[in-house]
Write a protein that holds these residues in place. Structure first.
Motif, short mmCIF file in Angstrom:
data_model
loop_
_atom_site.label_atom_id
_atom_site.label_comp_id
_atom_site.label_asym_id
_atom_site.label_seq_id
_atom_site.Cartn_x
_atom_site.Cartn_y
_atom_site.Cartn_z
N LEU A 1 0.80 -1.22 0.00
CA LEU A 1 0.00 0.00 0.00
C LEU A 1 0.84 1.27 0.00
N VAL A 2 2.04 1.22 0.57
CA VAL A 2 2.90 2.41 0.59
C VAL A 2 3.74 2.41 -0.68
N PRO A 3 3.50 3.33 -1.61
CA PRO A 3 4.21 3.30 -2.89
C PRO A 3 5.64 3.81 -2.74
N VAL A 4 6.47 3.39 -3.69
CA VAL A 4 7.84 3.88 -3.75
C VAL A 4 7.85 5.28 -4.37
N GLU A 5 8.55 6.21 -3.75
CA GLU A 5 8.65 7.56 -4.27
C GLU A 5 9.96 7.73 -5.04
N SER B 1 13.92 20.32 -7.43
CA SER B 1 13.63 18.88 -7.34
C SER B 1 12.13 18.63 -7.32
N VAL B 2 11.76 17.43 -7.77
CA VAL B 2 10.37 16.98 -7.78
C VAL B 2 10.34 15.55 -7.26
N VAL B 3 9.36 15.25 -6.38
CA VAL B 3 9.19 13.91 -5.81
C VAL B 3 7.80 13.41 -6.15
N GLY B 4 7.71 12.18 -6.64
CA GLY B 4 6.43 11.58 -6.98
C GLY B 4 6.54 10.08 -7.09
N THR B 5 5.45 9.43 -7.45
CA THR B 5 5.43 7.96 -7.52
C THR B 5 5.61 7.43 -8.94
N ASP B 6 5.50 8.30 -9.95
CA ASP B 6 5.67 7.87 -11.35
C ASP B 6 6.99 8.43 -11.87
N ALA C 1 14.84 6.06 -6.74
CA ALA C 1 13.87 5.59 -5.74
C ALA C 1 14.27 6.09 -4.36
N GLN C 2 13.28 6.58 -3.62
CA GLN C 2 13.48 7.03 -2.24
C GLN C 2 12.80 6.01 -1.33
N THR C 3 13.58 5.06 -0.83
CA THR C 3 13.02 3.94 -0.06
C THR C 3 13.05 4.16 1.45
N LYS C 4 13.58 5.26 1.90
CA LYS C 4 13.75 5.46 3.34
C LYS C 4 12.40 5.47 4.07
N ALA C 5 11.44 6.26 3.57
CA ALA C 5 10.14 6.35 4.24
C ALA C 5 9.42 5.00 4.24
N ARG C 6 9.47 4.30 3.11
CA ARG C 6 8.80 3.01 3.03
C ARG C 6 9.45 2.01 3.99
N LEU C 7 10.78 2.02 4.06
CA LEU C 7 11.48 1.11 4.96
C LEU C 7 11.14 1.41 6.42
N GLN C 8 10.99 2.67 6.75
CA GLN C 8 10.62 3.04 8.12
C GLN C 8 9.25 2.49 8.48
N PHE C 9 8.29 2.60 7.56
CA PHE C 9 6.95 2.06 7.82
C PHE C 9 6.98 0.54 7.99
N LEU C 10 7.79 -0.14 7.18
CA LEU C 10 7.89 -1.59 7.29
C LEU C 10 8.47 -2.00 8.64
N ILE C 11 9.52 -1.30 9.07
CA ILE C 11 10.14 -1.62 10.36
C ILE C 11 9.16 -1.36 11.50
#
Length: 249
Positions: free
Chosen positions: A34-38, A114-119, A166-176
């Motif tokens: 559910l948490v997409p990769v940014e 800079s621009v951050v998004g999921t696509d 890919a910015q995986t830090k936020a997703r990894l934090q949610f998983l942990i």
């Protein structure tokens, strides 16, 4: 309680721990899905002195730097982050979240856009639009002040919009967080059940048996030998009641 005891409790109450671990695994998988990769794309631009100001340097703008250019870069970054600019950029097709700021540890008027998004494709396109829009806003500021073309500050792209990463830090934090929370709650439930069972067993062992508290056990009305047992338990010679019982016909 040492580690060996903890392990024994976990093994003894596996029927509580195992469902908790399964729920934790499902929760972690749900967060992963559910948490997409940014993705993030960034470009680097710099402000250059006007043509008129670089005449003494044979027209080379990189040899002519002024403190006012850094101030202008800061003002431009603030404008690009304003609500009006956000509305303009959205109308131009920018998706995701954009940011403009002075480059870290910059020794001159360098800016990061800079621009951050999921696509990834949309992020790269949005960063290109943002870079072009930043140069347009710089010219608009100076046109509003009726600055002549030869005296206008210019913008140059040092690093074009880069391939989104890919910015995986936020997703990894949610998983942990999901995994740790589920594991801790499973352990809490396991030891809670263990504590309840131990209290119940302890209460059952210390419950007094009939007659242990000093009170005589209740007579069974259907047992004809109950009176005889009471007579034997209290001999006739003990006390006044015994004397009366012995003297009666």
């Amino acid at each position: 309680m040492d580690l060996a005891e903890i392990w024994r409790v976990m093994r003894r109450r596996w029927y509580v721990l195992l469902p908790g671990l399964l729920i934790t695994a499902v929760l972690t998988a749900a967060v992963y899905l559910l948490v997409p990769v940014e993705y993030r794309s960034q470009s680097t631009v710099t402000l250059l002195n006007s043509k008129k100001a670089t005449v003494a340097f044979d027209g080379n703008p990189f040899l002519s730097t002024q403190a006012s250019l850094t101030g202008m870069a800061d003002g431009l970054a603030r404008n690009l982050n304003s609500d009006d600019s956000k509305a303009d950029l959205k109308a131009l097709g920018v998706t995701g979240v954009h940011e403009a700021k002075i480059a870290d540890n910059a020794l001159g008027p360098y800016m990061w856009l800079s621009v951050v998004g999921t696509d990834p494709a949309a992020v790269l396109k949005s960063d290109e639009i943002l870079t072009t829009y930043a140069e347009k806003r710089l010219l608009d500021f100076q046109n509003q002040q009726s600055v002549t073309p030869d005296a206008m500050i210019r913008m140059a792209t040092i690093v074009p919009p880069q391939k989104p990463e890919a910015q995986t830090k936020a997703r990894l934090q949610f998983l942990i967080m999901a995994g740790a929370l589920g594991f801790v709650l499973s352990l809490v439930a396991t030891f809670f059940v263990e504590a309840r069972r131990r209290r119940s067993a302890s209460s059952g062992r210390h419950r007094p048996a009939p007659g242990e508290s000093g009170e005589p056990a209740a007579l069974d009305a259907g047992d004809p030998t109950a009176t005889l047992r009471m007579t034997v338990a209290h001999p006739a010679g003990s006390g006044a009641a015994g004397s009366r019982t012995a003297g009666s016909p």
